[in-house]
Write a protein that holds these residues in place. Structure first.
Motif, short mmCIF file in Angstrom:
data_model
loop_
_atom_site.label_atom_id
_atom_site.label_comp_id
_atom_site.label_asym_id
_atom_site.label_seq_id
_atom_site.Cartn_x
_atom_site.Cartn_y
_atom_site.Cartn_z
N GLN A 162 0.84 -1.20 0.00
CA GLN A 162 0.00 0.00 0.00
C GLN A 162 0.87 1.25 0.00
O GLN A 162 1.96 1.26 0.56
CB GLN A 162 -0.93 0.00 1.22
N SER B 259 1.40 -3.43 4.57
CA SER B 259 0.25 -2.58 4.84
C SER B 259 0.69 -1.20 5.30
O SER B 259 1.68 -1.04 6.01
CB SER B 259 -0.63 -3.22 5.93
N PHE C 285 0.87 4.95 1.27
CA PHE C 285 0.20 5.89 2.18
C PHE C 285 0.11 7.29 1.57
O PHE C 285 -0.77 8.06 1.94
CB PHE C 285 0.93 5.94 3.52
N GLY D 224 -3.37 5.91 1.75
CA GLY D 224 -3.41 4.46 1.59
C GLY D 224 -4.76 3.86 1.88
O GLY D 224 -4.86 2.67 2.21
N SER D 225 -5.80 4.67 1.77
CA SER D 225 -7.13 4.24 2.20
C SER D 225 -7.63 3.04 1.40
O SER D 225 -7.36 2.88 0.22
CB SER D 225 -8.13 5.40 2.08
N THR E 235 -0.57 1.71 10.20
CA THR E 235 -1.58 0.76 9.77
C THR E 235 -2.73 0.85 10.76
O THR E 235 -2.59 0.44 11.92
CB THR E 235 -1.02 -0.68 9.73
N ALA F 61 -1.95 2.23 5.92
CA ALA F 61 -3.24 2.82 5.60
C ALA F 61 -3.83 3.55 6.79
O ALA F 61 -3.56 3.23 7.95
CB ALA F 61 -4.22 1.74 5.14
#
Length: 312
Positions: free
Chosen positions: A127, A162, A129, A134-135, A204, A164
């Motif tokens: 992801q 990850s 950010f 990073g939604s 995250t 987000a």
């Protein structure tokens, strides 16, 4: 016309004039305030050389340092419906998407790729950010499903990075539906007997933590990463108490059994290779491993010449 004034002086000024210095040559560490040269930062994988603070790194830069020779192949992700709710706050949702795409140079908040890490074939997803925090929207859900399907198809483990702020508010309930969708994708890997490793980076949070980010067979985090569902400030305001020092940081979660490892980004590649090869029942990796040379058969010895038949 004075040729010295009109020609010579401007020519000299143009030669010796001060060149403009780009503004992005130096990066300030947000932890210790040290000014770091951009090449030094890139060589150190965006880790501060003074205090070890792990700053954000794009999925593309991460993959270049992760895969052997920086070579990887992107996996195509199905396109979701654009602006399904016709959402608008201060800007329209399509306008925010175009701004994020222009700022990052990426199509969406997740990149999926295949390649080899230490001669170990893997599928990886990461992801970004910097792309709308990073939604997790429908594209991210599609990306994780595409990564899981590719891993099952190729018989490879899946490594997910990850980062987000949670679900994407512009997609409302559709973004929240990615939580069960991605959970089903992870279950596909488990049923196929393939490892699923999650590397949690800073930050995250939200629905990402409540779904695929905490379902790994092995949970690794980068130092100092904030990992939570609701942030510390929200919890403090709710319970009206001061939280412990370092609450919801990677080291705190490791101490309380929520993580398996906290690993420096610069040592993460070697650790992933060791874990992946162990889980895939492969022999340990060898530094500088090269393909085995083809077996060479010794040349056949020449047959002795036979004397020609003599006539009787």
């Amino acid at each position: 016309m004075n040729w010295i004034t009109n020609y010579v002086r401007p020519r000299i000024n143009s030669i010796f004039s001060r060149r403009e210095i780009p503004e992005n040559l130096w990066v300030k560490c947000d932890e210790c305030g040290t000014m770091l040269f951009h090449r030094e930062m890139a060589d150190n994988l965006n880790v501060c050389t003074n205090c070890g603070n792990h700053m954000m790194i794009t999925p593309r830069d991460r993959f270049k340092s992760l895969f052997d020779g920086g070579i990887f192949s992107e996996v195509k992700v199905p396109e979701p419906v654009a602006d399904p709710l016709h959402f608008r706050d201060q800007k329209r949702y399509p306008e925010r998407m175009k701004a994020a795409q222009k700022a990052t140079g990426e199509k969406e908040a997740m990149l999926v790729a295949t390649g080899e890490i230490g001669r170990t074939p893997v599928v990886a997803a990461a992801q970004d950010f910097s792309f709308m925090g990073g939604s997790m929207g429908m594209y991210v859900g599609n990306a994780i499903i595409a990564a899981a399907e590719k891993a099952v198809e190729m018989g490879r483990p899946l490594v997910l990075f990850s980062a987000a702020g949670g679900a994407r508010m512009q997609e409302g309930i559709l973004s929240l539906m990615q939580m069960p969708r991605t959970t089903v994708a992870v279950q596909m890997l488990k049923e196929a007997g393939l490892p699923y490793i999650v590397v949690l980076t800073h930050p995250t949070t939200g629905g990402v933590t409540a779904s695929y980010a905490m379902l790994g067979d092995i949970q690794i985090a980068e130092p100092g990463a904030l990992i939570c569902f609701a942030g510390p400030r929200v919890i403090e305001q709710t319970i009206r108490e001061k939280l412990p020092e370092g609450f919801q940081r990677a080291e705190y979660l490791l101490e309380h059994g929520m993580l398996d490892r906290v690993t420096d980004r610069r040592a993460l590649r070697e650790e992933l290779v060791t874990i992946l090869r162990m889980m895939m029942h492969m022999p340990p990796a060898v530094a500088g491993e090269l393909p085995a040379p083809a077996a060479q058969t010794p040349p056949a010895s020449p047959e002795p010449e036979q004397a020609p038949d003599q006539k009787a």
